[in-house]
Write an enzyme that holds these catalytic residues in place. Sequence first.
Site, PDB file in Angstrom:
ATOM      1  CE  LYS A  38      -2.030  -1.204   3.897  1.00 28.18           C
ATOM      2  NZ  LYS A  38      -1.445  -2.539   4.168  1.00 28.18           N
TER       3      LYS A  38
ATOM      4  NE  ARG B  48      -5.052  -1.380   9.785  1.00 32.27           N
ATOM      5  CZ  ARG B  48      -3.982  -0.917   9.159  1.00 32.27           C
ATOM      6  NH1 ARG B  48      -3.979   0.279   8.658  1.00 32.27           N
ATOM      7  NH2 ARG B  48      -2.929  -1.676   9.037  1.00 32.27           N
TER       8      ARG B  48
ATOM      9  NE  ARG C 184       7.445  -2.591   6.228  1.00 33.25           N
ATOM     10  CZ  ARG C 184       6.124  -2.521   6.351  1.00 33.25           C
ATOM     11  NH1 ARG C 184       5.414  -1.902   5.438  1.00 33.25           N
ATOM     12  NH2 ARG C 184       5.542  -3.081   7.358  1.00 33.25           N
TER      13      ARG C 184
ATOM     14  NE  ARG D  69       5.743  -0.481  10.062  1.00 35.51           N
ATOM     15  CZ  ARG D  69       4.631  -0.476   9.341  1.00 35.51           C
ATOM     16  NH1 ARG D  69       4.583   0.251   8.244  1.00 35.51           N
ATOM     17  NH2 ARG D  69       3.585  -1.171   9.693  1.00 35.51           N
TER      18      ARG D  69
ATOM     19  NE  ARG E  72       1.562  -4.938  11.139  1.00 33.41           N
ATOM     20  CZ  ARG E  72       2.660  -4.705  10.434  1.00 33.41           C
ATOM     21  NH1 ARG E  72       3.825  -5.181  10.825  1.00 33.41           N
ATOM     22  NH2 ARG E  72       2.594  -3.998   9.327  1.00 33.41           N
TER      23      ARG E  72
HETATM   24  P1  AP5 Z   1       4.732  -1.607   1.882  1.00 36.10           P
HETATM   25  O1  AP5 Z   1       4.407  -0.764   0.703  1.00 36.10           O
HETATM   26  O2  AP5 Z   1       5.489  -0.981   2.989  1.00 36.10           O
HETATM   27  O3  AP5 Z   1       3.405  -2.353   2.416  1.00 36.10           O
HETATM   28  P2  AP5 Z   1       2.131  -1.816   3.175  1.00 36.10           P
HETATM   29  O4  AP5 Z   1       0.950  -2.456   2.546  1.00 36.10           O
HETATM   30  O5  AP5 Z   1       2.161  -0.334   3.265  1.00 36.10           O
HETATM   31  O6  AP5 Z   1       2.371  -2.518   4.577  1.00 36.10           O
HETATM   32  P3  AP5 Z   1       2.176  -1.938   6.052  1.00 36.10           P
HETATM   33  O7  AP5 Z   1       2.944  -2.865   6.955  1.00 36.10           O
HETATM   34  O8  AP5 Z   1       2.532  -0.490   6.106  1.00 36.10           O
HETATM   35  O9  AP5 Z   1       0.691  -2.159   6.267  1.00 36.10           O
HETATM   36  P4  AP5 Z   1      -0.054  -2.184   7.579  1.00 36.10           P
HETATM   37  O10 AP5 Z   1      -1.424  -2.052   7.122  1.00 36.10           O
HETATM   38  O11 AP5 Z   1       0.243  -3.377   8.408  1.00 36.10           O
HETATM   39  O12 AP5 Z   1       0.618  -0.998   8.425  1.00 36.10           O
HETATM   40  P5  AP5 Z   1       0.171   0.518   8.700  1.00 36.10           P
HETATM   41  O13 AP5 Z   1       1.392   1.343   8.770  1.00 36.10           O
HETATM   42  O14 AP5 Z   1      -0.925   0.914   7.810  1.00 36.10           O
HETATM   43  O15 AP5 Z   1       5.521  -2.886   1.328  1.00 36.10           O
HETATM   44  C1  AP5 Z   1       5.991  -3.901   2.206  1.00 36.10           C
HETATM   45  C2  AP5 Z   1       7.378  -4.387   1.735  1.00 36.10           C
HETATM   46  O16 AP5 Z   1       7.248  -5.101   0.509  1.00 36.10           O
HETATM   47  C3  AP5 Z   1       8.384  -3.265   1.455  1.00 36.10           C
HETATM   48  O17 AP5 Z   1       9.645  -3.693   1.837  1.00 36.10           O
HETATM   49  C4  AP5 Z   1       8.290  -3.057  -0.067  1.00 36.10           C
HETATM   50  O18 AP5 Z   1       9.499  -2.553  -0.596  1.00 36.10           O
HETATM   51  C5  AP5 Z   1       7.983  -4.470  -0.549  1.00 36.10           C
HETATM   52  N1  AP5 Z   1       7.115  -4.507  -1.731  1.00 36.10           N
HETATM   53  C6  AP5 Z   1       6.016  -3.722  -1.971  1.00 36.10           C
HETATM   54  N2  AP5 Z   1       5.423  -4.081  -3.144  1.00 36.10           N
HETATM   55  C7  AP5 Z   1       6.155  -5.124  -3.635  1.00 36.10           C
HETATM   56  C8  AP5 Z   1       6.039  -5.929  -4.811  1.00 36.10           C
HETATM   57  N3  AP5 Z   1       5.050  -5.720  -5.708  1.00 36.10           N
HETATM   58  N4  AP5 Z   1       6.949  -6.915  -4.990  1.00 36.10           N
HETATM   59  C9  AP5 Z   1       7.959  -7.111  -4.083  1.00 36.10           C
HETATM   60  N5  AP5 Z   1       8.121  -6.374  -2.958  1.00 36.10           N
HETATM   61  C10 AP5 Z   1       7.227  -5.400  -2.738  1.00 36.10           C
HETATM   62  O19 AP5 Z   1      -0.427   0.346  10.178  1.00 36.10           O
HETATM   63  C11 AP5 Z   1       0.430   0.034  11.255  1.00 36.10           C
HETATM   64  C12 AP5 Z   1      -0.374   0.010  12.551  1.00 36.10           C
HETATM   65  O20 AP5 Z   1      -0.969   1.287  12.792  1.00 36.10           O
HETATM   66  C13 AP5 Z   1      -1.549  -0.989  12.588  1.00 36.10           C
HETATM   67  O21 AP5 Z   1      -1.124  -2.273  12.939  1.00 36.10           O
HETATM   68  C14 AP5 Z   1      -2.426  -0.310  13.650  1.00 36.10           C
HETATM   69  O22 AP5 Z   1      -1.930  -0.574  14.948  1.00 36.10           O
HETATM   70  C15 AP5 Z   1      -2.250   1.174  13.374  1.00 36.10           C
HETATM   71  N6  AP5 Z   1      -3.269   1.684  12.425  1.00 36.10           N
HETATM   72  C16 AP5 Z   1      -3.026   2.234  11.192  1.00 36.10           C
HETATM   73  N7  AP5 Z   1      -4.179   2.583  10.593  1.00 36.10           N
HETATM   74  C17 AP5 Z   1      -5.178   2.261  11.457  1.00 36.10           C
HETATM   75  C18 AP5 Z   1      -6.604   2.360  11.393  1.00 36.10           C
HETATM   76  N8  AP5 Z   1      -7.235   2.843  10.306  1.00 36.10           N
HETATM   77  N9  AP5 Z   1      -7.321   1.915  12.457  1.00 36.10           N
HETATM   78  C19 AP5 Z   1      -6.698   1.421  13.568  1.00 36.10           C
HETATM   79  N10 AP5 Z   1      -5.364   1.283  13.664  1.00 36.10           N
HETATM   80  C20 AP5 Z   1      -4.602   1.706  12.632  1.00 36.10           C
HETATM   81 MG    MG Z   2       2.303   1.065   4.853  1.00 32.54          MG
END
Ligand code: AP5
Ligand code: MG
Length: 216
Positions: free
Chosen positions: A13, A88, A127, A160, A171
């Site tokens: 994402k 979410r 990552r 991270r 997660r």
């Molecule tokens: P990356 O692009 O970083 O993936 P991502 O989908 O952004 O993963 P996140 O871990 O950020 O998602 P998340 O939903 O768990 O975390 P968030 O920060 O939103 O890519 C991942 C890796 O793969 C990278 O190394 C990249 O280079 C590689 N990659 C990407 N595409 C690729 C491809 N096509 N091929 C190969 N490699 C690839 O949330 C974190 C925490 O915040 C949650 O757990 C929660 O506690 C809180 N939170 C956030 N939003 C909310 C909400 N709305 N409600 C409640 N809690 C929330």
């Molecule tokens: Mg992310």
Amino acid sequence: MKIVIMGPPGAGKGTQAKSISHKYSIPHISTGDIFRKNISEKTELGNRAKSYMDNGELVPDDITISLVVDRITQSDCKDGFLLDGFPRTTFQAVALDEHLKKNEDYLDAVILLDLPKKFILDRMTGRRVCTTCGASYHIKYNPPRVAGKCDVCGSAIIQRKDDIEDTVKERLEVYDLQTQPMLEYYNKRGILKNIDGTQSIDSVFQSICNVLNSMV
Ligand code: AP5
Ligand code: MG
Ligand code: ZN
């Protein structure tokens, strides 16, 4: 264009959102990035969010919804935005719609990066993220030009805290239980766009652009 990008942890994402935001000139709003920034600055919001995030749980809806509503009310979001990691839960999705409806507004599309779980652990453990601008790298699939340094701003890139194996598994469970059911809400409205997230970073981006270009 008002868009949401969603998918399981590590689906890509954040990686895609950076490119979409640049190409379509809309702000990229990642709730995870906002929480992480607040944690590093030790703000009150950061203190409230920290233990949930470290354990891989969701931050409570009331905190998250008011944060997003405040952000999308700012003037740079007038002509569109890209939400990453929000909503979410179905409760968050309904709250977002109700907020938009007040201004006779609505979401244009919800992009779902779809990929089987077997891809995820490898993506998450490899990552590395920038401590300053949040850019995301992968030691194998998307390494920075200079090891350990962000291409965009030169800051250090680190692992991270919630990317360790046990927290990733938590997660993923949270995604299945609390986020997956929300898909049906958008599917019924006909705005859910499935993208094959197993493709290369460039091919995923091309698929997203094809969908978005066909809407305008
Ligand atoms: P990356 O692009 O970083 O993936 P991502 O989908 O952004 O993963 P996140 O871990 O950020 O998602 P998340 O939903 O768990 O975390 P968030 O920060 O939103 O890519 C991942 C890796 O793969 C990278 O190394 C990249 O280079 C590689 N990659 C990407 N595409 C690729 C491809 N096509 N091929 C190969 N490699 C690839 O949330 C974190 C925490 O915040 C949650 O757990 C929660 O506690 C809180 N939170 C956030 N939003 C909310 C909400 N709305 N409600 C409640 N809690 C929330
Ligand atoms: Mg992310
Ligand atoms: Zn950076």
